[in-house]
Each structure stands twice: as structure tokens, then as C-alpha cells.
Design an enzyme around this catalytic site. Structure first.
Site, PDB file in Angstrom:
ATOM      1  N   MET A   1       0.522   3.999   4.237  1.00  0.00           N
ATOM      2  CA  MET A   1      -0.613   3.270   3.662  1.00  0.00           C
ATOM      3  C   MET A   1      -0.283   1.773   3.612  1.00  0.00           C
ATOM      4  O   MET A   1      -0.365   1.110   4.609  1.00  0.00           O
ATOM      5  CB  MET A   1      -0.915   3.809   2.271  1.00  0.00           C
ATOM      6  CG  MET A   1      -2.369   4.204   2.152  1.00  0.00           C
ATOM      7  SD  MET A   1      -2.743   4.677   0.474  1.00  0.00           S
ATOM      8  CE  MET A   1      -4.425   5.179   0.643  1.00  0.00           C
ATOM      9  N   CYS A   2       0.131   1.251   2.515  1.00  0.00           N
ATOM     10  CA  CYS A   2       0.456  -0.158   2.282  1.00  0.00           C
ATOM     11  C   CYS A   2      -0.797  -0.975   1.981  1.00  0.00           C
ATOM     12  O   CYS A   2      -1.883  -0.654   2.425  1.00  0.00           O
ATOM     13  CB  CYS A   2       1.183  -0.829   3.438  1.00  0.00           C
ATOM     14  SG  CYS A   2       2.771  -0.097   3.826  1.00  0.00           S
ATOM     15  N   GLY A   3      -0.585  -2.026   1.207  1.00  0.00           N
ATOM     16  CA  GLY A   3      -1.678  -2.947   0.877  1.00  0.00           C
ATOM     17  C   GLY A   3      -1.288  -4.355   1.255  1.00  0.00           C
ATOM     18  O   GLY A   3      -0.115  -4.728   1.179  1.00  0.00           O
TER      19      GLY A   3
END
Lengths: 238, 292
Positions: B1-3
């Protein structure tokens, strides 16, 4: 009744997501009895929250007053849901029936795998609009991104602007009406002659979506049906 | 995922709030990346000075070390920013080359780069992000997929003087690209795929490419899923792979340009109600800069 709930003179039930959690909202909307008189809802402060107004099975009206996050109005079965802003990934995914209206733009996979109902997007939809659609009608007043209607099985996609790369790739069935240009067609998608039945379906959808265009301004694309069966001549390609 | 969160201010009146705004954005993206977080802040440049952001083990006498080079020192948890005269930079580099326990996190006229393990809110608080000022910032919250959860594996990765890169996605040909870059003398500290993208850009820039040309070439050479946001001394750039599975939304007003993985991270920015919101197009290089 929660402090977030408030009935106005017009009998619209206000739900403020700044004052109460999303789970409470969805639980209320999902458990409305068939003959409910709580038929109009307004959701304030959505602020891009995910899974807004999902899984509703009663024919109520819901206004999401702002931008919505992922999967807004997903699995809708009968409600009329308006998003007064943009919608992120997967708006109205797996809709069964009803109507979802996005006043702004929609991100990728709008109307994915949906079986029925009408999805109207006033702005643009990005990649994979109508991916694996199974009976939904989608009207996009702007453009759609690449791989739209990928593996679509049935239903109608109306694009009033342009379509991106690989429109209708690996299409089973479904009618794809495009008014503007198509950057490229996907595998097994081809231009079709628009018959009277197709034109009547398009005309009805344009009218229901409030689009003042004529069916003859659109080009119809559909499945060439060459991928339906395995051809032994292609065995070397695998 | 990661933002990912990126914020580039057009209106200098907002500069004192840059860290506070970036902090809010990163905290919202915790659900996309709770393993580790990091951010690069582009603050004021002092004429004739260069900034080194260093990471040292506990107990290291950073004040004494900085004094050796006449550097001014600003300590943020296990990171320290040393500002020193440009002519002293070579001497500092020589000293650092003999001190493998000291990690050079970033070097440049304006960049300061901080990263660590933990929830974004904790990482931001450790470094004092909310109190930092500057013209632009690039931040990241990580959910590790391709390599271990370590401080080294947290983003941003520095790609050269005043440059950094953050990434959401996963590269599929990073081992091959890493081998090729190592032959060209690019060093890698981790098995991380993003570090390869950073190294790739460093290499292209070293060979004389402009950043936008290097990003365009990356579309050919890097295979996989990616949203990249790169920071430079004067601006920031955005690139999404042609398939664009990873989410991205941008907001532009007269005061700023902002990038986020989700709109939720933009919702508290000033004037967001009237912002022009758009999804960056696949395979297109975007760049915003202001006069240095």
C-alpha cells in the site's frame, strides 16, 4: 436517536460524519425496513471517507454532500445516491439496482462488476470505468480512461467525451457508445453498426442522464466474439 | 500500500505552516502505511552554506563533530542537520567516508530529510515536523512489501543533492536494474526496490539528463507499479506508471499544489473547497517549480 441525526422540516434526515462514526451511518442505512418513511438522507462532512452509503437495500434517497472515498454507494440495491463532489476508486461497484449520480469526477473502476442500476458521472471517469460490468448502465458526461469496459459482460457504457487506450479489451458483451474519439480499441473490441434497438437504448439513457445529445452523434463498439472459443492455431502463443 | 503526501507552496505566507500541514497529511495516511514514515523539507538556503542531514547511533558526540567543521547544528532525535560553509563540505565528506556508523541521509542547499520506524504521528513528533517551515515538502508512510521494515528502508530516498524520491507501488525489475547501476558505480544500502528507482534517477542526472527527461526515461526502464513523487531544490514532480493502479489525487489553488494518495489527506488544507482537484494522468510527467 444519535446526536448526529436531525430531522429537518423537509423530513430529510441529516447525518453529520464530523459528529458520529461512519459505521453508525451505514448500519442505519442498511437496516432501514422496506416501508420506511425515512426516505431522504443528507450526509454532511464526508471528507473523502471510504465505503460511504454502501449496501443499501431500500429505495431511499441519499445525498453525500462532498467528496467520497473508495467504494462509495457500493452494492447499492435500489437507492438513489448522489455524490456532490468527486468519488474515488470503485464508486457504485457491484451495484444491483438503483441510481448513483456523481456530480464531479470519478476515479478508477467506476461501476466495477455492477449487475444493474444507472451510474451517472457528470465529469470524467479515469481508468477501468465499467470493468467487468454485468448489466449496469453507465453514462459518463466527460472522458473515460484506459481499459474501460475491460471484460465487460453486459450492460451499456455511454461516453460523451473521449475514451482512452484499449477500450473494451477482452469484451464478452455490452454496448459501448462513444461520442468523441477512442485512443485505441482493446483486443476483440470492434466498431458496430448501430441498429434501431441500440439507438433506442442510447436515447433512453441520454434522456435519463439529462444529456442533450443525439444517438447518431455516437459510435457503437462491441465484441467481435473471436475470443469466445479457444483456437488450436493459437496454441503456440501460450 | 503506502501513502504519499506532497505539498508545494506558491504563497510564501504559508511557509511557516508547511510542517504542520505536512504532519496532518501524513497522519491521515497512517492506515496506508503504519510501519515507518519520513519526509523531506525544503527550508531556507543560506548563501555559501550547505546542509548535511546525518543519522548517528545513540551516544555519538554530534556537537563535537559539528564543531570540527565550524558547522551549526540542529538535532532532531537521532537525526542532525549540520549547516556549514561550502568550502568545508569536502573535508566533512572525507571524515564521513571513514565513519560508516554515521549515515548521510541527505545533502543539499535546502533539503533536510528525516525518517524512522513507527506510526507517522510518532515519527513526526520525534523530529518536530509540525514546527518546521519551508517552501515544499515530500512525505511518505510505508507499508513494507519488498524489503524489511528498517529506517534505511523508509522513504524518502535521497537521489542526489537536494533531491529525494518517494514511491507507492512495487518494481518488478529492480534486481536487474540494481545490478546494471552497480556496474556504473551507483551504491545501494538496502534490497529495497525504491532505492533502485532513486539510484536510477541519480545515475541519469549524473549522466547529464534533466529531471523531467530522467523521469520520462524511467517509464521505459522501470517495470512495475509506481507513483513517484520527487522533490528538488525548487519544486516537485509526479509520475505514475502507465497502468496506474496506485491511487493519486492532486489539488491546486493559488496558494499551493498538493499531492496525496487519497483525498482524505487533502481535506484539511486551507481553501481545499475551492481547489482544482484532479487525478494525474498515467505515464505523464508533471512538474511544479518556483524561482530559486
Amino acid at each position: 436517536m444519535s446526536s448526529a441525526l436531525e430531522k429537518t422540516m423537509e423530513d430529510t434526515i441529516m447525518f453529520d460524519l464530523a459528529a458520529a462514526p461512519l459505521r453508525e451511518l451505514n448500519e442505519k442505512l442498511q437496516t432501514l425496513p422496506g416501508g420506511t418513511n425515512q426516505t431522504a438522507w443528507r450526509i454532511a462532512n464526508p471528507r473523502g471517507a471510504h465505503a460511504l452509503a454502501v449496501g443499501i437495500t431500500t429505495p431511499v434517497q441519499v445525498l453525500i454532500d462532498g467528496h467520497a472515498g473508495y467504494y462509495a454507494a457500493g452494492m447499492n440495491d435500489g437507492a438513489a445516491i448522489t455524490i456532490n463532489g468527486n468519488a474515488a476508486t470503485g464508486v457504485a461497484e457491484n451495484m444491483m439496482s438503483g441510481r448513483v449520480h456523481v456530480k464531479g469526477d470519478a476515479s478508477q473502476s467506476a461501476g466495477a462488476t455492477a449487475h444493474g442500476g444507472l451510474l451517472i458521472i457528470d465529469g470524467n471517469a479515469s481508468a477501468r470505468c465499467g470493468i467487468s460490468m454485468k448489466g449496469i448502465d453507465i453514462v459518463v458526461k466527460g472522458n473515460v480512461g484506459h481499459m474501460s469496459a475491460f471484460m465487460a459482460q453486459s450492460g451499456n457504457l455511454v461516453v460523451c467525451g473521449d475514451a482512452g487506450d484499449a477500450l473494451g479489451d477482452s469484451l464478452y458483451e455490452a454496448r459501448l457508445f462513444v461520442k468523441g474519439s477512442v485512443k485505441s480499441l482493446g483486443a476483440d473490441c470492434e466498431k458496430k453498426q448501430m441498429g434501431a434497438e441500440d439507438a433506442a437504448i442510447l436515447s433512453d439513457l441520454l434522456q435519463r442522464a439529462g444529456v442533450a445529445a443525439k444517438p447518431e452523434e455516437f459510435t457503437l463498439y462491441g465484441s467481435a466474439r473471436t475470443l469466445y472459443h479457444f483456437h488450436v492455431d493459437n496454441a503456440g502463443a501460450y | 500500500m503506502c501513502g504519499i503526501a506532497g505539498l508545494f507552496l506558491k504563497n510564501s505566507a504559508l511557509e511557516p505552516q508547511l510542517g504542520a500541514l505536512m504532519s496532518q497529511m501524513l497522519n491521515v495516511l497512517t492506515e496506508r502505511g503504519p510501519d515507518s514514515a519520513g519526509f523531506a523539507i525544503y527550508g531556507a538556503a543560506a548563501p555559501g552554506q550547505v546542509k548535511f542531514t546525518l543519522r548517528a547511533p545513540a551516544g555519538f558526540d554530534m556537537a563535537g563533530f559539528a564543531a570540527r567543521f565550524g558547522a551549526s547544528l540542529s538535532v532532531h532525535d537521532d537525526h542532525a542537520v549540520l549547516s556549514l560553509a561550502q568550502e568545508k563540505a569536502a573535508e566533512l565528506r572525507n571524515a564521513l567516508a571513514k565513519m560508516p556508523e554515521i549515515i548521510v541521509v541527505s545533502v543539499g542547499n535546502r533539503i533536510e530529510l528525516f525518517k524512522g520506524i513507527g506510526l507517522p504521528e510518532e515519527v513526526g513528533a520525534r523530529f518536530g515536523l509540525a514546527g518546521m517551515a519551508g517552501s515544499h515538502a515530500v512525505g511518505h508512510t510505508r507499508m513494507a512489501t519488498e524489503s524489511a521494515v528498517t529506517t534505511e528502508g523508509a522513504h524518502p530516498f535521497s537521489t542526489g543533492a537536494d533531491q529525494c524520491l518517494v514511491h507507492n507501488g512495487s518494481l518488478s525489475n529492480h534486481n536487474d536494474v540494481r545490478r546494471r547501476l552497480m556496474r556504473e558505480g551507483i551504491n545501494f544500502a538496502t534490497q529495497n526496490d525504491t532505492e533502485v528507482a532513486a539510484g536510477y534517477l541519480s545515475y541519469k542526472l549524473r549522466e547529464g539528463a534533466k529531471l523531467d527527461a530522467a523521469l520520462t526515461q524511467a517509464l521505459e526502464d522501470l517495470d512495475g507499479f509506481y507513483n513517484f513523487v520527487v522533490g528538488t531544490e525548487t519544486g516537485f514532480g509526479v509520475l505514475r506508471d502507465p497502468v496506474s493502479c496506485k491511487p493519486a489525487v492532486m489539488a491546486e489553488t493559488d496558494d499551493y499544489v498538493a499531492f496525496a494518495s487519497e483525498y482524505r489527506a487533502l481535506a484539511d488544507l486551507p481553501g481545499i473547497e475551492a481547489a482544482h482537484l484532479f487525478e494525474p494522468e498515467p505515464g505523464r510527467v508533471y512538474f511544479w517549480e518556483r524561482a530559486a
